[in-house]
Design an enzyme around this catalytic site. Structure first.
Site, mmCIF file in Angstrom:
data_model
loop_
_atom_site.group_PDB
_atom_site.id
_atom_site.type_symbol
_atom_site.label_atom_id
_atom_site.label_comp_id
_atom_site.label_asym_id
_atom_site.label_seq_id
_atom_site.Cartn_x
_atom_site.Cartn_y
_atom_site.Cartn_z
ATOM 1 C CB SER A 163 -0.862 0.057 1.360
ATOM 2 O OG SER A 163 -1.229 1.252 1.433
ATOM 3 C CE1 TYR A 176 -4.535 -2.261 5.057
ATOM 4 C CE2 TYR A 176 -3.288 0.103 4.973
ATOM 5 C CZ TYR A 176 -4.175 -1.214 4.177
ATOM 6 O OH TYR A 176 -3.638 -1.399 2.818
ATOM 7 C CE LYS A 180 -1.661 -3.557 3.403
ATOM 8 N NZ LYS A 180 -1.639 -4.914 2.291
HETATM 9 P P1 NAD Z 1 -10.857 -6.624 -0.295
HETATM 10 O O1 NAD Z 1 -12.739 -6.475 1.220
HETATM 11 O O2 NAD Z 1 -12.411 -6.079 -1.592
HETATM 12 O O3 NAD Z 1 -10.468 -7.690 -0.428
HETATM 13 C C1 NAD Z 1 -9.252 -8.257 0.640
HETATM 14 C C2 NAD Z 1 -9.310 -9.707 0.509
HETATM 15 O O4 NAD Z 1 -8.592 -10.324 1.272
HETATM 16 C C3 NAD Z 1 -10.938 -10.633 0.679
HETATM 17 O O5 NAD Z 1 -10.952 -11.798 -0.084
HETATM 18 C C4 NAD Z 1 -11.202 -10.663 2.362
HETATM 19 O O6 NAD Z 1 -11.594 -12.139 2.542
HETATM 20 C C5 NAD Z 1 -9.676 -10.705 2.034
HETATM 21 N N1 NAD Z 1 -9.416 -11.539 3.765
HETATM 22 C C6 NAD Z 1 -9.173 -11.051 4.623
HETATM 23 N N2 NAD Z 1 -8.672 -11.591 5.607
HETATM 24 C C7 NAD Z 1 -7.664 -12.742 5.097
HETATM 25 C C8 NAD Z 1 -7.655 -14.386 5.967
HETATM 26 N N3 NAD Z 1 -7.620 -14.303 6.994
HETATM 27 N N4 NAD Z 1 -7.798 -15.174 4.420
HETATM 28 C C9 NAD Z 1 -7.280 -15.151 3.292
HETATM 29 N N5 NAD Z 1 -8.044 -14.043 3.186
HETATM 30 C C10 NAD Z 1 -8.767 -13.225 3.536
HETATM 31 O O7 NAD Z 1 -9.752 -5.163 -0.561
HETATM 32 P P2 NAD Z 1 -8.936 -5.158 -1.205
HETATM 33 O O8 NAD Z 1 -9.231 -3.362 -1.676
HETATM 34 O O9 NAD Z 1 -9.330 -5.746 -2.637
HETATM 35 O O10 NAD Z 1 -7.568 -5.388 -0.774
HETATM 36 C C11 NAD Z 1 -6.774 -6.313 -1.058
HETATM 37 C C12 NAD Z 1 -5.204 -5.808 -0.957
HETATM 38 O O11 NAD Z 1 -4.876 -4.929 -1.689
HETATM 39 C C13 NAD Z 1 -5.174 -5.411 0.413
HETATM 40 O O12 NAD Z 1 -3.633 -6.279 0.650
HETATM 41 C C14 NAD Z 1 -5.068 -4.188 1.227
HETATM 42 O O13 NAD Z 1 -4.500 -3.900 2.138
HETATM 43 C C15 NAD Z 1 -4.256 -3.721 -0.431
HETATM 44 N N6 NAD Z 1 -4.533 -2.448 -1.195
HETATM 45 C C16 NAD Z 1 -5.825 -1.824 -0.687
HETATM 46 C C17 NAD Z 1 -5.725 -1.073 -1.453
HETATM 47 C C18 NAD Z 1 -7.435 -0.037 -1.458
HETATM 48 O O14 NAD Z 1 -7.400 1.298 -1.608
HETATM 49 N N7 NAD Z 1 -8.814 -0.617 -2.509
HETATM 50 C C19 NAD Z 1 -4.524 0.344 -1.153
HETATM 51 C C20 NAD Z 1 -4.307 -0.255 -0.964
HETATM 52 C C21 NAD Z 1 -3.971 -1.771 -0.848
#
Ligand code: NAD
Length: 278
Positions: A163, A176, A180
């Site tokens: 992130s 968080y 990261k």
């Molecule tokens: P999301 O909530 O749509 O997806 C997260 C996924 O991780 C879901 O499928 C959830 O069920 C799964 N998950 C959670 N705990 C788990 C576990 N213990 N075991 C297996 N799976 C698990 O959110 P997203 O935005 O798609 O996030 C995906 C990644 O991207 C994360 O690591 C998040 O930190 C990172 N991220 C997202 C953003 C954003 O703006 N959306 C920005 C920076 C980083």
């Protein structure tokens, strides 16, 4: 919301043909888009999820429509035995693993004075320990198998989903941001340790992407306007933006990229507040 060209189904070169990929947290958001993109690029894909088997099976069906293999696997990435079993099953069913995308993540936000140890620990367990476990199990198989030149120049690729908050402090989200920040050093240290074995470890660091993890940041016009002030490119990202970056990073097109974070953030890490001041 920006609609991807051709609804996201534009033809892409099969840059991962014959490779086998596992994406954690692949039934939602960025993981979902990434699993589909890897399948579209020719990879067989394991769709990991922790809850929501229907959504996972939908992703599997879409990936199979590209003529590659896919199946869903339920596992909590923070549980060692479940990660070990998940990778072992993949080796049994697909023969090996070429690409590990450690994507699963979550937030449990609170002001530091209100944050419980459980909130702190849960985020560290999933976002950091989960990535360690997935990377470790993939690395064991990469080393066992070695390079197969017809498949890839590399013995294996690990892509850590980080992130912008691996470098941008984030008040109210100390668990968080710490997780990261940990992913940055996890990725760099593994890259240094595993590169001599022919393994490439890198990270993708998204900025603000429209997914269920951060709905409140963009689901009203006021929230979106606030968010856009932090993004020089003036659009909120789509999961496809991240999926495309992961796909290319995991392919041999990026074979000399080792230990790098690819920021996919519309310029969020460019200190936008300094565009008009400072
Ligand atoms: P999301 O909530 O749509 O997806 C997260 C996924 O991780 C879901 O499928 C959830 O069920 C799964 N998950 C959670 N705990 C788990 C576990 N213990 N075991 C297996 N799976 C698990 O959110 P997203 O935005 O798609 O996030 C995906 C990644 O991207 C994360 O690591 C998040 O930190 C990172 N991220 C997202 C953003 C954003 O703006 N959306 C920005 C920076 C980083």
């Amino acid at each position: 919301m920006t609609t991807p060209v051709d609804g996201g189904r534009r033809s892409v070169p099969p840059i991962l043909r014959g490779q086998r990929a596992l994406v954690t947290g692949a039934n939602s958001g960025i993981g979902r888009a990434t699993a589909i993109a890897l399948g579209r690029a020719g990879a067989d894909v394991v769709v990991n999820y922790v809850f929501g088997s229907d959504a996972a099976e939908e992703v599997v069906a879409e990936i199979r429509s590209f003529g590659v293999r896919a199946y869903a696997h339920e596992a909590d990435v923070s549980q060692e035995d479940q990660v070990v079993a998940m990778v072992a099953r993949m080796v049994a069913e697909f023969g090996t693993i070429d690409v590990m995308v450690a994507n699963a993540g979550l937030q449990r936000d609170a002001a530091v004075t209100e944050m419980t140890l459980a909130q702190w620990q849960k985020v560290l367990d999933v976002n950091l320990t989960g990535q360690f476990l997935c990377a470790r199990e993939a690395a064991k198989e990469f080393i066992r198998r070695g390079v197969v030149p017809e498949v890839s120049r590399s013995a294996g690729k690990i892509v850590c989903m980080s992130s912008v908050h691996q470098i941008i402090p984030w008040a109210g989200h100390v668990n968080y941001a710490s997780s990261k920040g940990g992913v940055l050093m996890l990725m760099q240290t593994l890259a240094q340790e595993l590169a001599p074995r022919g393994i490439r470890v890198n990270a993708v660091a998204p900025g603000a992407i429209r997914t269920p993890i951060n709905t409140s940041a963009w689901d009203t016009p006021e929230a979106e306007a606030d968010l856009l002030r932090l993004i020089p490119y003036r659009r909120v990202g789509d999961p496809q933006d991240i999926a495309d970056a992961v796909t290319v990073l995991a392919s041999d097109l990026m074979d000399y990229v080792v230990g790098t974070t690819l920021y996919v953030d519309g310029g969020m890490t460019l200190f936008p507040g300094f565009a008009t001041g400072g």
